[in-house]
Design a protein around this motif. Structure first.
Motif, PDB file in Angstrom:
ATOM      1  N   HIS A  94      31.823  39.740  43.113  1.00 20.93           N
ATOM      2  CA  HIS A  94      31.836  38.328  43.476  1.00 20.93           C
ATOM      3  C   HIS A  94      33.241  37.751  43.280  1.00 20.93           C
ATOM      4  CE1 HIS A  94      27.419  38.703  43.153  1.00 20.93           C
ATOM      5  NE2 HIS A  94      27.425  37.691  44.010  1.00 20.93           N
ATOM      6  N   GLY A  95      33.674  36.978  44.247  1.00 20.37           N
ATOM      7  CA  GLY A  95      35.001  36.399  44.188  1.00 20.37           C
ATOM      8  C   GLY A  95      36.082  37.253  44.822  1.00 20.37           C
ATOM      9  N   ARG A  96      35.721  38.447  45.295  1.00 18.87           N
ATOM     10  CA  ARG A  96      36.704  39.322  45.918  1.00 18.87           C
ATOM     11  C   ARG A  96      36.447  39.397  47.419  1.00 18.87           C
ATOM     12  NH1 ARG A  96      37.694  44.764  42.729  1.00 18.87           N
ATOM     13  NH2 ARG A  96      39.753  44.452  43.656  1.00 18.87           N
ATOM     14  N   ARG A  97      37.532  39.543  48.175  1.00 22.11           N
ATOM     15  CA  ARG A  97      37.445  39.618  49.634  1.00 22.11           C
ATOM     16  C   ARG A  97      37.794  41.015  50.107  1.00 22.11           C
ATOM     17  NH1 ARG A  97      40.055  34.504  48.924  1.00 22.11           N
ATOM     18  NH2 ARG A  97      38.831  32.769  49.782  1.00 22.11           N
ATOM     19  N   ALA A  98      37.093  41.458  51.158  1.00 27.31           N
ATOM     20  CA  ALA A  98      37.328  42.800  51.696  1.00 27.31           C
ATOM     21  C   ALA A  98      37.280  42.769  53.217  1.00 27.31           C
ATOM     22  CB  ALA A  98      36.286  43.777  51.166  1.00 27.31           C
ATOM     23  N   ILE A  99      38.057  43.641  53.831  1.00 26.38           N
ATOM     24  CA  ILE A  99      37.993  43.891  55.270  1.00 26.38           C
ATOM     25  C   ILE A  99      37.732  45.377  55.455  1.00 26.38           C
ATOM     26  CG2 ILE A  99      39.306  44.000  57.434  1.00 26.38           C
ATOM     27  CD1 ILE A  99      40.895  41.568  56.491  1.00 26.38           C
ATOM     28  N   VAL A 100      36.762  45.711  56.302  1.00 28.50           N
ATOM     29  CA  VAL A 100      36.462  47.104  56.628  1.00 28.50           C
ATOM     30  C   VAL A 100      36.559  47.264  58.135  1.00 28.50           C
ATOM     31  CG1 VAL A 100      34.782  48.984  56.488  1.00 28.50           C
ATOM     32  CG2 VAL A 100      34.888  47.275  54.653  1.00 28.50           C
ATOM     33  N   THR A 101      37.469  48.104  58.595  1.00 28.07           N
ATOM     34  CA  THR A 101      37.572  48.340  60.037  1.00 28.07           C
ATOM     35  C   THR A 101      36.529  49.378  60.453  1.00 28.07           C
ATOM     36  OG1 THR A 101      39.208  50.137  59.940  1.00 28.07           O
ATOM     37  CG2 THR A 101      40.047  47.878  59.893  1.00 28.07           C
ATOM     38  N   GLY A 102      36.038  49.210  61.675  1.00 23.92           N
ATOM     39  CA  GLY A 102      35.005  50.121  62.156  1.00 23.92           C
ATOM     40  C   GLY A 102      33.730  50.006  61.356  1.00 23.92           C
ATOM     41  N   ALA A 103      33.357  48.782  60.975  1.00 24.97           N
ATOM     42  CA  ALA A 103      32.196  48.573  60.093  1.00 24.97           C
ATOM     43  C   ALA A 103      30.879  48.558  60.839  1.00 24.97           C
ATOM     44  CB  ALA A 103      32.370  47.255  59.330  1.00 24.97           C
ATOM     45  N   THR A 135      30.170  51.537  53.931  1.00 25.31           N
ATOM     46  CA  THR A 135      31.182  50.974  53.039  1.00 25.31           C
ATOM     47  C   THR A 135      31.021  49.462  52.957  1.00 25.31           C
ATOM     48  OG1 THR A 135      32.734  52.760  53.570  1.00 25.31           O
ATOM     49  CG2 THR A 135      33.660  50.751  52.607  1.00 25.31           C
ATOM     50  N   ALA A 136      30.916  48.808  54.105  1.00 25.39           N
ATOM     51  CA  ALA A 136      30.753  47.359  54.142  1.00 25.39           C
ATOM     52  C   ALA A 136      29.452  46.930  53.475  1.00 25.39           C
ATOM     53  CB  ALA A 136      30.789  46.871  55.587  1.00 25.39           C
ATOM     54  N   LEU A 137      28.388  47.663  53.730  1.00 26.06           N
ATOM     55  CA  LEU A 137      27.081  47.340  53.147  1.00 26.06           C
ATOM     56  C   LEU A 137      27.137  47.323  51.623  1.00 26.06           C
ATOM     57  CD1 LEU A 137      23.977  46.982  53.175  1.00 26.06           C
ATOM     58  CD2 LEU A 137      23.795  49.483  53.396  1.00 26.06           C
ATOM     59  N   GLN A 138      27.710  48.361  51.038  1.00 26.29           N
ATOM     60  CA  GLN A 138      27.719  48.453  49.575  1.00 26.29           C
ATOM     61  C   GLN A 138      28.661  47.422  48.944  1.00 26.29           C
ATOM     62  OE1 GLN A 138      25.505  49.974  48.029  1.00 26.29           O
ATOM     63  NE2 GLN A 138      24.715  51.322  49.633  1.00 26.29           N
ATOM     64  N   LEU A 139      29.780  47.140  49.583  1.00 19.04           N
ATOM     65  CA  LEU A 139      30.673  46.100  49.068  1.00 19.04           C
ATOM     66  C   LEU A 139      29.974  44.746  49.102  1.00 19.04           C
ATOM     67  CD1 LEU A 139      34.062  47.105  50.760  1.00 19.04           C
ATOM     68  CD2 LEU A 139      33.400  47.477  48.370  1.00 19.04           C
ATOM     69  N   LEU A 193      30.962  57.272  50.057  1.00 14.34           N
ATOM     70  CA  LEU A 193      31.236  57.156  48.619  1.00 14.34           C
ATOM     71  C   LEU A 193      32.713  57.347  48.245  1.00 14.34           C
ATOM     72  CD1 LEU A 193      28.086  58.843  47.037  1.00 14.34           C
ATOM     73  CD2 LEU A 193      28.629  56.399  47.157  1.00 14.34           C
ATOM     74  N   PRO A 194      33.438  58.316  48.829  1.00 13.53           N
ATOM     75  CA  PRO A 194      34.861  58.413  48.495  1.00 13.53           C
ATOM     76  C   PRO A 194      35.648  57.142  48.837  1.00 13.53           C
ATOM     77  CG  PRO A 194      34.124  60.467  49.463  1.00 13.53           C
ATOM     78  CD  PRO A 194      33.012  59.477  49.650  1.00 13.53           C
TER      79      PRO A 194
END
Length: 304
Positions: free
Chosen positions: A13-22, A30-34, A241-242
């Motif tokens: 919470h409070g962190r931002r993420a970008i995932v390409t090809g999500a 990757t996007a789901l778990q974040l 996971l990696p």
């Protein structure tokens, strides 16, 4: 020993993420778990329709998730610039350079680059550079660039990077994945205020394996790839996971690569050995200079 799993991801919470090809495969998981752990996640997708489907699936799996859908075509530098401009300078904690294409018949990007090198490497090189102010605005930003075991066979053909004189779809893929690995290492060296690492999924079942044969019209190979995915590969969720470990684990080392435990093929994520030729002196600098020249993106120096 069960190893690291998605349940080990800390609160985000409070962190931002970008995932390409999500929209699918490794990027989707990757996007789901974040998002499940509270991060505000931008799903950066080329296809608006597939992106919306992924958005809806994640929202259903993680009600209340903070999600944004962003249009991004890494094979078009104008799209990369537009995406970065829309994101702005809000602090960015995690950038996962995941999207990619594999073993395609020779095609070119909107800017005339060979499609695999242009999409897998140059598009992400440009995106990361344009998002550098946002990454520098976070307290301890991570950049994860997804490579592949194909980097072991990859070699740079600096006299013919775009495969104009001679083209091999697997040779071009290996070159692009080697570029991902070298870029991750060089970025960590050049921009010490963030942590840049590489990750690879081992052999994971995604639509990536079937895309090349489908584009080439090779139905037999497409079916064979589909059977291999079903019988041999680990699930895409495990292949993510990696990337997740590289993005959030506290003991991650800048410039390192993380992949599956069992022969770098499958299993829980660990720091893995990388091909010796990826660390050849001067290689990262040479790739960097070429990438700046081709994309027109120059990384601003680290502030004094």
């Amino acid at each position: 020993m069960s190893g690291w799993t998605a349940s080990d991801i800390p609160d985000l919470h409070g962190r931002r993420a970008i995932v390409t090809g999500a929209n699918s495969g490794i990027g989707y998981h990757t996007a789901l778990q974040l998002a499940r752990r509270g991060a505000a996640v931008v799903l950066a997708c080329r296809s608006a329709e597939r992106g919306q489907t992924a958005f809806d699936r994640i929202r259903a799996a993680a009600p209340g998730a903070d999600l944004t859908l962003g249009a991004l075509d890494l094979a078009d530098l104008a799209s990369v610039r537009a995406f970065a401009s829309r994101y702005g300078d809000a602090p960015l904690d995690i950038l996962v350079n995941n999207a990619g294409v594999m073993a395609l018949p020779r095609r070119t990007t909107a800017d005339g680059f060979e499609m695999q090198f242009g999409t897998n490497h140059l598009g992400h090189f440009a995106l990361t550079g344009l998002l550098l102010p946002a990454l520098r605005g976070a307290a301890s930003a991570r950049v994860v660039t997804v490579t592949s075991g194909a980097a072991w066979s990859g070699r740079f053909r600096f006299d013919d990077l775009q495969g104009e004189r001679r083209y091999s779809k697997w040779g071009a893929y290996g070159q692009a994945k080697l570029a991902n690995l070298v870029f991750a290492r060089e970025l960590d060296r050049r921009v010490p205020e963030l942590t840049s690492v590489a990750a690879h999924p081992g052999y994971a079942a995604t639509n990536l394996q079937e895309a090349g044969p489908k584009m080439a019209g090779n139905a037999v190979m497409q079916k064979a790839m589909g059977v291999a995915n079903a019988v041999v590969a680990q699930p895409a969720a495990a292949g993510a996971l990696p990337s997740l470990y590289a993005a959030v684990a506290p003991d991650v080392e800048g410039g390192a690569c993380y992949g599956p435990r069992l022969l770098q093929f499958r299993g829980s994520p660990i720091k893995v050995v990388t091909p010796p030729h990826a660390a050849k002196p001067g290689l990262g600098d040479r790739l960097w200079q070429i990438s700046e020249s081709l994309t027109g993106i120059t990384y601003t120096p680290t502030p004094a």
